[in-house]
Every structure is written in structure tokens, then in C-alpha cells.
Write a protein that holds these residues in place. Structure first.
Motif, PDB file in Angstrom:
ATOM      1  N   MET A   1       1.115  -1.260  -0.058  1.00  0.00           N
ATOM      2  CA  MET A   1       0.027   0.104  -0.031  1.00  0.00           C
ATOM      3  C   MET A   1       0.694   1.219  -0.092  1.00  0.00           C
ATOM      4  O   MET A   1       0.742   2.066  -0.719  1.00  0.00           O
ATOM      5  N   ILE A   2       1.830   1.276   0.954  1.00  0.00           N
ATOM      6  CA  ILE A   2       2.634   2.383   0.997  1.00  0.00           C
ATOM      7  C   ILE A   2       3.394   2.557  -0.359  1.00  0.00           C
ATOM      8  O   ILE A   2       3.864   3.641  -0.840  1.00  0.00           O
ATOM      9  N   GLY A   3       3.990   1.520  -0.896  1.00  0.00           N
ATOM     10  CA  GLY A   3       4.718   1.434  -2.167  1.00  0.00           C
ATOM     11  C   GLY A   3       4.074   1.944  -3.338  1.00  0.00           C
ATOM     12  O   GLY A   3       4.392   2.645  -4.265  1.00  0.00           O
ATOM     13  N   ARG A   4       2.708   1.776  -3.382  1.00  0.00           N
ATOM     14  CA  ARG A   4       1.833   2.256  -4.293  1.00  0.00           C
ATOM     15  C   ARG A   4       1.568   3.738  -4.302  1.00  0.00           C
ATOM     16  O   ARG A   4       1.806   4.288  -5.203  1.00  0.00           O
ATOM     17  N   ILE A   5       1.420   4.089  -2.991  1.00  0.00           N
ATOM     18  CA  ILE A   5       1.516   5.631  -2.804  1.00  0.00           C
ATOM     19  C   ILE A   5       2.805   6.236  -3.037  1.00  0.00           C
ATOM     20  O   ILE A   5       2.570   7.336  -3.772  1.00  0.00           O
ATOM     21  N   LEU A   6       3.810   5.853  -2.601  1.00  0.00           N
ATOM     22  CA  LEU A   6       4.952   6.478  -2.939  1.00  0.00           C
ATOM     23  C   LEU A   6       5.377   6.266  -4.548  1.00  0.00           C
ATOM     24  O   LEU A   6       5.742   7.441  -5.028  1.00  0.00           O
ATOM     25  N   PHE A   7       4.883   5.513  -5.099  1.00  0.00           N
ATOM     26  CA  PHE A   7       5.082   5.337  -6.989  1.00  0.00           C
ATOM     27  C   PHE A   7       4.376   6.038  -7.464  1.00  0.00           C
ATOM     28  O   PHE A   7       4.749   6.919  -8.380  1.00  0.00           O
ATOM     29  N   GLY A   8       3.018   6.425  -6.939  1.00  0.00           N
ATOM     30  CA  GLY A   8       2.220   7.341  -7.563  1.00  0.00           C
ATOM     31  C   GLY A   8       2.705   8.881  -7.277  1.00  0.00           C
ATOM     32  O   GLY A   8       2.376   9.636  -8.281  1.00  0.00           O
ATOM     33  N   PHE A   9       3.063   9.164  -6.255  1.00  0.00           N
ATOM     34  CA  PHE A   9       3.555  10.502  -5.837  1.00  0.00           C
ATOM     35  C   PHE A   9       4.993  10.767  -6.692  1.00  0.00           C
ATOM     36  O   PHE A   9       5.093  11.857  -7.236  1.00  0.00           O
ATOM     37  N   CYS A  10       5.858   9.724  -6.914  1.00  0.00           N
ATOM     38  CA  CYS A  10       7.003  10.083  -7.636  1.00  0.00           C
ATOM     39  C   CYS A  10       6.602  10.052  -9.224  1.00  0.00           C
ATOM     40  O   CYS A  10       7.279  10.729 -10.010  1.00  0.00           O
ATOM     41  N   SER A  11       5.372   9.165  -9.943  1.00  0.00           N
ATOM     42  CA  SER A  11       4.932   9.456 -11.067  1.00  0.00           C
ATOM     43  C   SER A  11       4.406  10.811 -11.353  1.00  0.00           C
ATOM     44  O   SER A  11       4.671  11.456 -12.496  1.00  0.00           O
ATOM     45  N   ILE A  12       3.716  11.177 -10.514  1.00  0.00           N
ATOM     46  CA  ILE A  12       3.029  12.617 -10.668  1.00  0.00           C
ATOM     47  C   ILE A  12       4.161  13.801 -10.840  1.00  0.00           C
ATOM     48  O   ILE A  12       4.040  14.599 -11.378  1.00  0.00           O
ATOM     49  N   SER A  13       5.064  13.506  -9.730  1.00  0.00           N
ATOM     50  CA  SER A  13       6.198  14.446  -9.589  1.00  0.00           C
ATOM     51  C   SER A  13       6.980  14.478 -10.946  1.00  0.00           C
ATOM     52  O   SER A  13       7.456  15.816 -11.333  1.00  0.00           O
ATOM     53  N   THR A  14       7.243  13.220 -11.453  1.00  0.00           N
ATOM     54  CA  THR A  14       8.008  13.469 -12.698  1.00  0.00           C
ATOM     55  C   THR A  14       7.357  14.066 -13.980  1.00  0.00           C
ATOM     56  O   THR A  14       7.964  14.685 -14.430  1.00  0.00           O
ATOM     57  N   THR A  15       6.075  13.736 -13.932  1.00  0.00           N
ATOM     58  CA  THR A  15       5.309  14.158 -14.894  1.00  0.00           C
ATOM     59  C   THR A  15       5.229  15.650 -14.769  1.00  0.00           C
ATOM     60  O   THR A  15       5.235  16.367 -15.792  1.00  0.00           O
ATOM     61  N   LEU A  16       5.149  16.402 -13.601  1.00  0.00           N
ATOM     62  CA  LEU A  16       5.104  17.755 -13.324  1.00  0.00           C
ATOM     63  C   LEU A  16       6.332  18.315 -13.893  1.00  0.00           C
ATOM     64  O   LEU A  16       6.255  19.395 -14.444  1.00  0.00           O
ATOM     65  N   VAL A  17       7.458  17.717 -13.419  1.00  0.00           N
ATOM     66  CA  VAL A  17       8.879  18.295 -13.918  1.00  0.00           C
ATOM     67  C   VAL A  17       9.016  18.341 -15.387  1.00  0.00           C
ATOM     68  O   VAL A  17       9.442  19.166 -16.098  1.00  0.00           O
ATOM     69  N   ILE A  18       8.703  17.194 -16.096  1.00  0.00           N
ATOM     70  CA  ILE A  18       8.935  17.262 -17.398  1.00  0.00           C
ATOM     71  C   ILE A  18       7.920  18.163 -18.101  1.00  0.00           C
ATOM     72  O   ILE A  18       8.335  18.818 -19.029  1.00  0.00           O
ATOM     73  N   LEU A  19       6.648  18.322 -17.378  1.00  0.00           N
ATOM     74  CA  LEU A  19       5.701  19.326 -17.992  1.00  0.00           C
ATOM     75  C   LEU A  19       6.127  20.614 -17.941  1.00  0.00           C
ATOM     76  O   LEU A  19       6.232  21.510 -18.987  1.00  0.00           O
ATOM     77  N   ALA A  20       6.785  20.868 -16.785  1.00  0.00           N
ATOM     78  CA  ALA A  20       7.375  22.212 -16.417  1.00  0.00           C
ATOM     79  C   ALA A  20       8.304  22.498 -17.571  1.00  0.00           C
ATOM     80  O   ALA A  20       8.677  23.757 -18.043  1.00  0.00           O
TER      81      ALA A  20
END
Length: 133
Positions: A1-20
Motif C-alpha cells: 500500500m505504501i509502495g503504491r502511494i510512493l510510486f504514484g507520488f513519484c510518477s506525478i512529480s516526474t510528470t510535473l517536472v517534465i511538463l514544466a
């Protein structure tokens, strides 16, 4: 559960950095034009200040020394000296020590203003990098 939350947070962060980064690179030509316009305006303001100061000094010293400060080699040297004096005064007022880096930048600024003296009044004005993009 914590792994999925951490993976989702990292995915969203990476997407936002690439978008920026994509937005930054998309607007880079406009940012460069804005930056060059800022440099052009600062050089023009410096030119107006230096021109008033050098004309004032030239009117008082031309007949005693025989040197016309408004001719190119003397004008460039005078602009470099005025720029260095302004830098020294500003650093004394602010209480900061003199830096070689800022002294070189100040001398380069004085050189540009003195060397491009006539270019400010041409019909095209001072065009720094208009054809870059």
C-alpha cells in the motif's frame, strides 16, 4: 500500500517536472527576447547617464588638456573608468568588499557603453540578438 502511494507520488512529480520543462523550452524564445530587451534598456539608461557625465567633464577639461572625451578611444576608456568608479561607490555604500568578478563585469559594461556610443541613435537602435531565433 505504501509502495503504491510512493510510486504514484513519484510518477506525478516526474510528470510535473517534465511538463514544466516542456513549457519552459516552448517559451524560451520569448524569454530570450525579454532578457535582451532588458539588457538593451539597461545599456541605454547607462548611455544616458554616461553621456551627461562625459559631456559635462568634456566641457570643463577640453581646453585645458586638448583631449576630446567624446572621441572613440578616449570615450571608451572614460566609460570604463566611470563604470568602475560607480561600482566602487556602490560597494562602499553597501559595505561590501570589492570583487574581481564584479569589477570585470563593470569594466565590460563600461566598454560596451563606450564602444556602442553611436549605435544608440541609429534608426534601428541597439539590436542585440534580434535574429537569434
Amino acid at each position: 500500500m505504501i509502495g503504491r502511494i510512493l510510486f504514484g507520488f513519484c510518477s506525478i512529480s516526474t510528470t510535473l517536472v517534465i511538463l514544466a520543462l516542456m513549457v519552459f523550452f516552448r517559451h524560451l524564445p520569448k524569454l530570450m527576447q525579454l532578457f535582451l530587451q532588458l539588457i538593451r534598456n539597461l545599456l541605454y539608461l547607462s548611455y544616458l547617464i554616461y553621456q551627461a557625465l562625459l559631456v559635462w567633464i568634456d566641457n570643463r577639461t577640453r581646453y585645458e588638456t586638448g583631449i576630446n572625451l567624446l572621441n572613440n578611444p578616449y570615450r571608451t576608456i572614460a566609460c570604463i573608468l566611470v563604470s568602475m568608479v560607480f561600482y566602487a561607490l556602490i560597494s562602499m555604500i553597501l559595505g561590501k568588499p570589492l570583487s574581481i568578478w564584479w569589477a570585470v563585469c563593470s569594466a565590460l559594461h563600461g566598454f560596451l557603453v563606450g564602444y556602442l556610443w553611436k549605435g544608440f541613435f541609429e534608426p534601428s537602435g541597439l539590436n542585440l540578438g534580434d535574429q537569434l531565433w
